[in-house]
Design a protein around this motif. Structure first.
Motif, PDB file in Angstrom:
ATOM      1  N   ASP A 261       0.903  -1.083   0.048  1.00 14.90           N
ATOM      2  CA  ASP A 261       0.059  -0.056   0.067  1.00 14.90           C
ATOM      3  C   ASP A 261       0.773   1.415  -0.017  1.00 14.90           C
ATOM      4  OD1 ASP A 261      -2.603  -1.066  -0.427  1.00 14.90           O
ATOM      5  OD2 ASP A 261      -3.191  -0.433   1.725  1.00 14.90           O
ATOM      6  N   LEU A 262       1.929   0.981   0.715  1.00 13.80           N
ATOM      7  CA  LEU A 262       2.967   2.456   0.898  1.00 13.80           C
ATOM      8  C   LEU A 262       3.248   2.740  -0.851  1.00 13.80           C
ATOM      9  CD1 LEU A 262       4.408   4.456   2.736  1.00 13.80           C
ATOM     10  CD2 LEU A 262       6.395   2.710   2.181  1.00 13.80           C
ATOM     11  N   LEU A 267      -1.013   3.946   1.366  1.00  6.36           N
ATOM     12  CA  LEU A 267      -0.744   4.339   2.801  1.00  6.36           C
ATOM     13  C   LEU A 267       0.351   5.368   2.919  1.00  6.36           C
ATOM     14  CD1 LEU A 267      -0.384   3.317   5.738  1.00  6.36           C
ATOM     15  CD2 LEU A 267       1.341   1.713   5.192  1.00  6.36           C
ATOM     16  N   ASP A 268       0.373   6.252   3.628  1.00  7.88           N
ATOM     17  CA  ASP A 268       1.469   7.327   3.644  1.00  7.88           C
ATOM     18  C   ASP A 268       2.651   7.189   4.553  1.00  7.88           C
ATOM     19  OD1 ASP A 268      -0.279   8.935   2.099  1.00  7.88           O
ATOM     20  OD2 ASP A 268      -1.568   9.336   3.605  1.00  7.88           O
ATOM     21  N   VAL A 269       2.488   6.697   5.636  1.00  4.57           N
ATOM     22  CA  VAL A 269       3.874   6.335   6.336  1.00  4.57           C
ATOM     23  C   VAL A 269       3.696   4.909   7.096  1.00  4.57           C
ATOM     24  CG1 VAL A 269       5.141   7.283   8.230  1.00  4.57           C
ATOM     25  CG2 VAL A 269       3.782   8.757   7.217  1.00  4.57           C
ATOM     26  N   MET A 270       4.917   4.557   6.959  1.00  3.63           N
ATOM     27  CA  MET A 270       4.971   2.884   7.693  1.00  3.63           C
ATOM     28  C   MET A 270       5.654   3.178   8.980  1.00  3.63           C
ATOM     29  SD  MET A 270       6.020   0.108   4.905  1.00  3.63           S
ATOM     30  CE  MET A 270       5.302  -1.065   6.123  1.00  3.63           C
ATOM     31  N   ASP A 271       5.405   2.006   9.855  1.00  3.44           N
ATOM     32  CA  ASP A 271       6.188   2.055  11.134  1.00  3.44           C
ATOM     33  C   ASP A 271       7.448   1.184  10.917  1.00  3.44           C
ATOM     34  OD1 ASP A 271       6.043   1.704  14.191  1.00  3.44           O
ATOM     35  OD2 ASP A 271       6.387  -0.360  13.553  1.00  3.44           O
ATOM     36  N   LEU A 285      11.987   3.107  -2.512  1.00  2.00           N
ATOM     37  CA  LEU A 285      11.510   4.588  -2.181  1.00  2.00           C
ATOM     38  C   LEU A 285      12.510   5.517  -2.416  1.00  2.00           C
ATOM     39  CD1 LEU A 285      10.109   3.313   1.217  1.00  2.00           C
ATOM     40  CD2 LEU A 285       8.811   3.418  -0.919  1.00  2.00           C
ATOM     41  N   GLY A 286      13.696   5.326  -2.842  1.00  3.69           N
ATOM     42  CA  GLY A 286      14.481   6.486  -3.030  1.00  3.69           C
ATOM     43  C   GLY A 286      14.471   7.455  -1.922  1.00  3.69           C
ATOM     44  N   ASP A 287      14.712   8.784  -1.763  1.00  6.99           N
ATOM     45  CA  ASP A 287      14.716   9.866  -0.814  1.00  6.99           C
ATOM     46  C   ASP A 287      13.673   9.773   0.122  1.00  6.99           C
ATOM     47  OD1 ASP A 287      12.852  10.950  -2.430  1.00  6.99           O
ATOM     48  OD2 ASP A 287      13.931  12.719  -2.884  1.00  6.99           O
ATOM     49  N   ARG A 288      12.548   8.920  -0.366  1.00 12.65           N
ATOM     50  CA  ARG A 288      11.384   8.708   0.794  1.00 12.65           C
ATOM     51  C   ARG A 288      11.608   7.617   1.699  1.00 12.65           C
ATOM     52  NH1 ARG A 288       7.123   7.024  -1.692  1.00 12.65           N
ATOM     53  NH2 ARG A 288       7.955   6.990  -3.803  1.00 12.65           N
ATOM     54  N   SER A 515      11.958   2.609   7.587  1.00 14.99           N
ATOM     55  CA  SER A 515      10.572   2.989   7.278  1.00 14.99           C
ATOM     56  C   SER A 515      10.587   3.700   5.819  1.00 14.99           C
ATOM     57  CB  SER A 515       9.920   3.694   8.328  1.00 14.99           C
ATOM     58  OG  SER A 515       8.579   4.081   8.019  1.00 14.99           O
ATOM     59  N   GLY A 516       9.313   4.476   5.536  1.00 17.85           N
ATOM     60  CA  GLY A 516       9.503   4.932   4.574  1.00 17.85           C
ATOM     61  C   GLY A 516       7.862   5.856   4.323  1.00 17.85           C
ATOM     62  N   TYR A 517       7.795   6.592   3.384  1.00 16.73           N
ATOM     63  CA  TYR A 517       6.635   7.698   3.223  1.00 16.73           C
ATOM     64  C   TYR A 517       6.122   7.552   1.760  1.00 16.73           C
ATOM     65  CZ  TYR A 517       9.866  11.405   3.007  1.00 16.73           C
ATOM     66  OH  TYR A 517      10.996  12.233   2.524  1.00 16.73           O
ATOM     67  N   SER A 518       5.109   7.830   1.760  1.00 17.41           N
ATOM     68  CA  SER A 518       4.363   7.874   0.048  1.00 17.41           C
ATOM     69  C   SER A 518       4.695   9.341  -0.420  1.00 17.41           C
ATOM     70  CB  SER A 518       2.853   7.699   0.192  1.00 17.41           C
ATOM     71  OG  SER A 518       2.222   8.926   0.562  1.00 17.41           O
ATOM     72  N   SER A 519       4.543   9.317  -1.758  1.00 19.61           N
ATOM     73  CA  SER A 519       4.700  10.523  -2.223  1.00 19.61           C
ATOM     74  C   SER A 519       3.407  11.769  -1.980  1.00 19.61           C
ATOM     75  CB  SER A 519       4.696  10.365  -3.833  1.00 19.61           C
ATOM     76  OG  SER A 519       3.487   9.962  -4.393  1.00 19.61           O
ATOM     77  N   ASN A 520       2.555  11.444  -1.360  1.00 16.36           N
ATOM     78  CA  ASN A 520       1.600  12.368  -0.938  1.00 16.36           C
ATOM     79  C   ASN A 520       1.837  13.147   0.101  1.00 16.36           C
ATOM     80  OD1 ASN A 520      -0.192  10.714  -2.529  1.00 16.36           O
ATOM     81  ND2 ASN A 520      -0.960   9.285  -0.945  1.00 16.36           N
ATOM     82  N   VAL A 521       3.141  12.869   0.920  1.00 15.02           N
ATOM     83  CA  VAL A 521       3.369  13.642   2.193  1.00 15.02           C
ATOM     84  C   VAL A 521       4.907  14.112   2.098  1.00 15.02           C
ATOM     85  CG1 VAL A 521       1.644  12.482   3.619  1.00 15.02           C
ATOM     86  CG2 VAL A 521       4.091  11.434   3.342  1.00 15.02           C
TER      87      VAL A 521
END
Length: 541
Positions: A261-262, A267-271, A285-288, A515-521
């Protein structure tokens, strides 16, 4: 409850401290909804809370991380450096580390609009401490004078209020401890010390399902095993005002599903990323991608409340099992170098961390392992099981640990997966485990005392082992009553050395936040507690 959050048990994903529960749809993620309102929210990988959302009733990350966003105490910790910062408190003064005079800021309100008063703290702490209210974190109040009256070792309480808490007026109250505790102010950032609104006491059970807090985020809804939705509270008075519209805590059945989902921006932020993604998540994820220090440790605990493990000679068996685990190989291969082998019960980076406290017992030595196990009378039935939550991505390393034990000693070892974190925690706290269980700890406050007294002291809220050592308790009490925080830290290092003799739990490795985060945030950064700086996350668009 941690996680923090916490004293909270590290409950988590893949190799980590958080934990994941059941899947849900993509709605609620930051950019996944068409409404401008919900587009300001972001979603976070979470798990179904073990208990109702009451501040004194969460010592695991599933509930703890939600509660820490709905409530705010006298102090918290700056996510950039883990230093104490004032929140509801304007000042906390003491001349003797036993009596603390609290002055609160004016203007704070609960989400129902009622003011946050000194009595809201005092009433909440008294309620949380009282035996009849069955709060899992009640022992956090045990430093306060009069705790033994509301929470006796046996029998019914003789009072409903601790004598050490005195309200002066709406913005002033006094805390008197049974004995001095040099670092007590550090403990006040834990969620158990949150205030509760007057309405809570009319219906505590209902408030646990629809909590009314005073934190940066306001409760919206709880779709059990799916998600908890919050929104930013516009009248929040804290120093960390939200830069987003809220957090949606989404539950997943597997860490792999959350990672998928990430990657698809649902999903925007993983644990924590799952073990299967550790080798590739940075390129994915690169720089995310996130790779940052975390004050947390992974352990295996023993059921010392069972007769088979209670005999004194079984300490040698536990030491032998620890020496049968090849931490170096497992962290390098299964965990892709994302963890560091543990040599102590306190996590790296925490004030008071001292490498090597475990001695040779945390060093792989198959011959010595077999010798110690034999000297202790052997493993009961020559069989071990390690209970763990299957939704957290733990299977790979549990299997690897069992393989190492089996190949080194001939003891049969298998994993015992429970379907989700809530189920695993219920079995652990209900003493329904046979032999060994996965556990972990992420700092609730950044001192070694949190990893020791709050886990291994007799009767501590997170002492799920049934461990009781008069020597450890004595040294802990002496450390509490030291003349300075630094002297307390040194005293707890002496108490930690006792754990090597008794081995109530086996230290495995120290965490990092992978962890990592989506391109939405954007502006996503994790602190040493393993949490994102929630209020600083910005939602694009």
């Amino acid at each position: 409850m941690p996680v923090a959050t916490r004293a909270r048990w590290v409950l988590a994903a893949a190799t980590s401290v958080a934990l994941v529960a059941s899947g849900c749809s993509s709605s609620g993620g930051g950019g996944s909804s068409g409404s401008s309102d919900s587009a300001k929210t972001f979603s976070y990988q979470s798990s179904e809370p073990q208990n109702p959302l009451q501040p004194a009733n969460a010592n695991e990350t599933g509930g703890g991380r939600i509660i820490q966003n709905l409530f705010k105490g006298l102090v918290d910790y700056d996510p950039s450096n883990a230093k104490i910062r004032m929140q509801v408190a304007d000042s906390i003064d003491t001349s003797d580390s036993q009596t603390f005079n609290v002055t609160m800021k004016s203007g704070w309100t609960f989400h129902d609009g009622t003011p946050v008063k000194a009595s809201n703290f005092v009433d909440a702490w008294n309620w949380g401490a009282t035996t009849s209210n069955n709060q899992i974190n009640s022992s956090w109040f045990s430093d306060i004078e009069g705790y033994q009256d509301v929470h006796p070792a046996s029998g019914q309480p003789t009072a409903t209020k601790m004598s050490g808490l005195t309200v002066t007026d709406d913005t002033h109250f006094t805390i008197k401890l049974r004995n001095k505790v040099s670092y007590f102010e550090y403990k006040l950032g834990y969620i158990a010390f949150s205030p509760l609104p007057d309405s809570f006491f009319n219906d505590p059970a209902g408030a646990g399902q629809k909590p009314v807090g005073n934190g940066p985020y306001q409760f919206v809804s709880w779709d059990h095993n799916q998600q908890v939705v919050t929104k930013a509270y516009p009248n929040y008075q804290g120093v960390d005002k939200p830069k987003n519209g809220g957090v949606v805590f989404k539950m997943y059945s597997t860490a792999e599903a959350a990672y998928a989902d990430l990657q698809s921006n649902n999903l925007d932020v993983m644990d924590q990323v799952p073990p299967s993604a550790l080798a590739t998540y940075k390129s994915d994820l690169g720089d995310r991608a996130i790779d940052s220090p975390q004050g947390a440790i992974q352990n295996i605990g023993f059921t010392l409340y069972q007769a088979d493990w209670a005999a004194p000679e079984k300490a040698q068996v536990r030491q032998g099992i620890s020496m049968a685990i090849d931490r170096d190989t497992i962290t390098k291969t299964v965990l892709q170098g994302s963890r560091a082998p543990a040599s102590a019960w306190v996590a790296e980076g925490v004030e008071g961390y001292k490498a090597g406290q475990c001695g040779d017992f945390c060093t792989f030595n198959a011959d010595k392992a077999k010798q110690l196990i034999a000297q202790g009378g052997g493993v009961p039935g020559n069989t071990l099981t390690i209970t763990y939550n299957a939704d957290g991505g733990h299977k790979e390393w549990v299997d690897a640990v069992c393989n190492s034990i089996r190949q080194s000693t001939g003891v049969n070892c298998t994993g015992d997966p429970k379907p989700d974190f809530k189920t695993a925690r219920a079995a652990i706290t209900g003493h329904q485990i046979n032999g060994m269980f996965r556990t972990g700890w992420v700092q609730d406050y950044p001192l070694n005392a949190n990893f020791l007294a709050d886990v291994y002291r007799t009767g501590a809220a997170s002492n799920d082992f049934g461990y009781s050592s008069p020597q450890f308790d004595k040294l802990s009490t002496q450390a509490d009553q030291a003349d300075s925080v630094q002297a307390s830290v040194t005293g707890y290092q002496q108490a930690e050395a006792v754990l090597a003799t008794d081995m109530p739990a086996i230290p495995l490795w120290y965490y990092r936040t992978n962890s990592g985060y989506s391109s939405n945030v954007q502006n996503v950064a994790f602190d040493s507690f393993g949490n994102p700086a929630w209020t600083q996350v910005e939602v694009k668009g």
